[in-house]
Scaffold this motif. Sequence first.
Motif, PDB file in Angstrom:
ATOM      1  N   MET A 149      20.333  -4.123 -21.044  1.00 17.25           N
ATOM      2  CA  MET A 149      21.249  -4.177 -22.198  1.00 17.25           C
ATOM      3  C   MET A 149      21.123  -5.533 -22.906  1.00 17.25           C
ATOM      4  SD  MET A 149      25.369  -3.812 -22.420  1.00 17.25           S
ATOM      5  CE  MET A 149      25.724  -5.349 -21.598  1.00 17.25           C
ATOM      6  N   PHE A 150      21.019  -6.626 -22.118  1.00 15.03           N
ATOM      7  CA  PHE A 150      20.910  -7.942 -22.759  1.00 15.03           C
ATOM      8  C   PHE A 150      19.549  -8.153 -23.428  1.00 15.03           C
ATOM      9  CE2 PHE A 150      24.856  -8.818 -20.468  1.00 15.03           C
ATOM     10  CZ  PHE A 150      25.577  -9.311 -21.541  1.00 15.03           C
ATOM     11  N   CYS A 151      18.498  -7.446 -22.968  1.00 16.09           N
ATOM     12  CA  CYS A 151      17.211  -7.488 -23.694  1.00 16.09           C
ATOM     13  C   CYS A 151      17.406  -6.878 -25.077  1.00 16.09           C
ATOM     14  CB  CYS A 151      16.168  -6.639 -22.966  1.00 16.09           C
ATOM     15  SG  CYS A 151      15.390  -7.477 -21.633  1.00 16.09           S
ATOM     16  N   LEU A 152      18.135  -5.751 -25.123  1.00 16.85           N
ATOM     17  CA  LEU A 152      18.393  -5.097 -26.421  1.00 16.85           C
ATOM     18  C   LEU A 152      19.222  -6.010 -27.323  1.00 16.85           C
ATOM     19  CD1 LEU A 152      19.429  -1.464 -25.341  1.00 16.85           C
ATOM     20  CD2 LEU A 152      17.164  -2.305 -25.938  1.00 16.85           C
ATOM     21  N   ILE A 153      20.240  -6.633 -26.713  1.00 17.07           N
ATOM     22  CA  ILE A 153      21.131  -7.502 -27.506  1.00 17.07           C
ATOM     23  C   ILE A 153      20.342  -8.683 -28.076  1.00 17.07           C
ATOM     24  CG2 ILE A 153      23.055  -9.141 -27.266  1.00 17.07           C
ATOM     25  CD1 ILE A 153      24.378  -7.067 -25.363  1.00 17.07           C
ATOM     26  N   ARG A 154      19.496  -9.284 -27.238  1.00 17.91           N
ATOM     27  CA  ARG A 154      18.698 -10.429 -27.730  1.00 17.91           C
ATOM     28  C   ARG A 154      17.791  -9.984 -28.865  1.00 17.91           C
ATOM     29  NH1 ARG A 154      18.831 -12.247 -22.425  1.00 17.91           N
ATOM     30  NH2 ARG A 154      17.076 -10.925 -21.859  1.00 17.91           N
ATOM     31  N   ASN A 197      14.291  -1.192 -36.429  1.00 15.79           N
ATOM     32  CA  ASN A 197      13.135  -2.076 -36.591  1.00 15.79           C
ATOM     33  C   ASN A 197      13.161  -3.214 -35.589  1.00 15.79           C
ATOM     34  OD1 ASN A 197      11.863  -0.691 -38.630  1.00 15.79           O
ATOM     35  ND2 ASN A 197      13.060  -1.705 -40.236  1.00 15.79           N
ATOM     36  N   ALA A 198      14.336  -3.779 -35.366  1.00 19.97           N
ATOM     37  CA  ALA A 198      14.430  -4.927 -34.454  1.00 19.97           C
ATOM     38  C   ALA A 198      13.955  -4.523 -33.052  1.00 19.97           C
ATOM     39  CB  ALA A 198      15.861  -5.449 -34.410  1.00 19.97           C
ATOM     40  N   LEU A 199      14.370  -3.343 -32.586  1.00 14.94           N
ATOM     41  CA  LEU A 199      14.007  -2.934 -31.219  1.00 14.94           C
ATOM     42  C   LEU A 199      12.541  -2.534 -31.094  1.00 14.94           C
ATOM     43  CD1 LEU A 199      17.111  -0.911 -29.935  1.00 14.94           C
ATOM     44  CD2 LEU A 199      16.668  -3.345 -29.856  1.00 14.94           C
ATOM     45  N   SER A 200      11.954  -2.055 -32.203  1.00 12.12           N
ATOM     46  CA  SER A 200      10.538  -1.674 -32.091  1.00 12.12           C
ATOM     47  C   SER A 200       9.623  -2.887 -32.279  1.00 12.12           C
ATOM     48  CB  SER A 200      10.190  -0.558 -33.076  1.00 12.12           C
ATOM     49  OG  SER A 200      10.081  -1.087 -34.369  1.00 12.12           O
ATOM     50  N   ASN A 201      10.077  -3.886 -33.047  1.00 15.59           N
ATOM     51  CA  ASN A 201       9.229  -5.073 -33.305  1.00 15.59           C
ATOM     52  C   ASN A 201       9.297  -6.110 -32.211  1.00 15.59           C
ATOM     53  OD1 ASN A 201       8.565  -4.071 -35.750  1.00 15.59           O
ATOM     54  ND2 ASN A 201       9.957  -5.359 -36.936  1.00 15.59           N
ATOM     55  N   ASP A 202      10.420  -6.203 -31.522  1.00 11.55           N
ATOM     56  CA  ASP A 202      10.612  -7.319 -30.591  1.00 11.55           C
ATOM     57  C   ASP A 202       9.693  -7.175 -29.380  1.00 11.55           C
ATOM     58  OD1 ASP A 202      12.838  -9.580 -29.991  1.00 11.55           O
ATOM     59  OD2 ASP A 202      12.193  -8.623 -28.132  1.00 11.55           O
ATOM     60  N   ALA A 203       8.999  -8.273 -29.065  1.00  9.87           N
ATOM     61  CA  ALA A 203       8.028  -8.264 -27.965  1.00  9.87           C
ATOM     62  C   ALA A 203       8.697  -7.921 -26.634  1.00  9.87           C
ATOM     63  CB  ALA A 203       7.346  -9.616 -27.876  1.00  9.87           C
ATOM     64  N   GLY A 204       9.963  -8.286 -26.498  1.00 11.71           N
ATOM     65  CA  GLY A 204      10.669  -8.046 -25.241  1.00 11.71           C
ATOM     66  C   GLY A 204      11.098  -6.594 -25.047  1.00 11.71           C
ATOM     67  N   THR A 205      11.197  -5.814 -26.146  1.00  9.41           N
ATOM     68  CA  THR A 205      11.691  -4.435 -25.999  1.00  9.41           C
ATOM     69  C   THR A 205      10.629  -3.394 -26.383  1.00  9.41           C
ATOM     70  OG1 THR A 205      12.719  -4.705 -28.164  1.00  9.41           O
ATOM     71  CG2 THR A 205      14.156  -4.922 -26.259  1.00  9.41           C
ATOM     72  N   LYS A 206      10.041  -3.541 -27.589  1.00 14.52           N
ATOM     73  CA  LYS A 206       9.008  -2.600 -28.077  1.00 14.52           C
ATOM     74  C   LYS A 206       9.406  -1.137 -27.885  1.00 14.52           C
ATOM     75  CE  LYS A 206       5.052  -4.974 -29.239  1.00 14.52           C
ATOM     76  NZ  LYS A 206       5.291  -5.231 -30.645  1.00 14.52           N
ATOM     77  N   ILE A 207      10.602  -0.792 -28.314  1.00 14.08           N
ATOM     78  CA  ILE A 207      11.063   0.581 -28.104  1.00 14.08           C
ATOM     79  C   ILE A 207      10.605   1.463 -29.261  1.00 14.08           C
ATOM     80  CG2 ILE A 207      13.140   2.035 -27.850  1.00 14.08           C
ATOM     81  CD1 ILE A 207      14.339  -0.328 -26.377  1.00 14.08           C
TER      82      ILE A 207
END
Length: 283
Positions: free
Chosen positions: A219-224, A236-246
Motif C-alpha cells: 500500500m505504501f509503494c502505491l502511496i509513494r 498514469n502514476a501507478l503505471s509509470n512509477d519504477a516502484g509499482t509499474k502496474i
Amino acid sequence: MDLGNPRIIQQIIKEQNFAVQKKYGQNFLVDTNILEGIVNAAEITKDDVVLEIGPGMGSLTQYLLEAAKEVIAVEVDKMLIPILKDNLKEYDNLTLIHGDVLKLDLDEILKGQRVKVVANLPYYITTPIVMELLEKQENIESITVMVQKEVAQRMQEGPGSKSYGALSLAVQFYSKPEIVLNVSKHCFLPKPDVDSAVIKLDIYKKEERPVQAKDAEFMFCLIRAAFNQRRKTLLNALSNDAGTKIPKEKTLEALSKMGKSESIRGEALTLQEFAELSDLLMI
Ligand code: SAM
C-alpha cells in the motif's frame, strides 16, 4: 541546575565556547512551561523507558530523567557529548549514545524494550525520522515530538488539502495524531524562523488499526508512487512509477470496482480507499 532556564543555557554556551550548529538544526528549548507540557503530554511515568532524539544541551532530557525510569538519548554532534555528560552528571538513569539516529540500528539500541519517543526534532530531517519510527512501531508506544507547525498540521491532513501526502497517510495508518501544544519561536535559543507545535502520535496495536491493508508495504509503494507525481492521474502514476509499474487495465478494473473515475488523482483518495485499492491490486 534547571536546564530549561535560558540564562543557564546561554552561560553554558559561553563558558564551553560552543558553536551552535545550524546544519544539525540546533534550536535549544528554553521554556520551563513548554518542557513540562511536553513531558505531561507524553504521559511519562517512572515505569517508562524514553527514547530521546537529539538531546542538545539536555534541557528536555533533564525533565524526562526526572519523570521516567530511563532515558536513552541519541545525539549526533560530538561536541555536545561532554557537555551533556557534565550537565546531567547527577542522573544515573541516562544512556547517552553518540550517533546519527538515521544510521544507528534502533532495534539493537532498544533491545526489545517498549519505549515512548519524546524529542524536539531537528527540523531538517523530521520526515525521515518520523517515517523510520513509524516503520519500527512494534516497540514504540507513542511518539511525542516538537516539529515545525506546518509539518504537525500536514500529519493530520486528509484529501483536499495541498499538504496531504505520504507523511499524512503513514502517520494516520500507524497512529492517532493529536497536536498537543503550539510553541512560539521565542521559546528557543537561538530563535528559529518558524513557529512550532508538539504533536503526539499514539501508535495503534496492529490488530486495532482502524484501517487494515492486506500488505501495508505494498500500500505504501502505491502511496509513494501516487504522490511522487501528484499532478498525474493515479492510472498514469501507478503505471509509470519504477516502484509499482502496474498495468493500466489492472488499475482501471480496481478503480471501477471502487466506483472511482479513471481520471482520479491519488491526492483525492482517503487512507481507507488506498487500502481498498491496494487489496484489489494484489489479487
Ligand atoms: N533536545 C534539545 C532541546 O530541546 O533543547 C535540542 C533540540 S535541537 C532542535 C535538535 C537536536 O538534534 C540537536 O541537538 C542536534 O544536534 C540533534 N541532531 C541533529 N541531527 C541528528 C541526527 N541525525 N541524529 C541525532 N541527533 C541529531
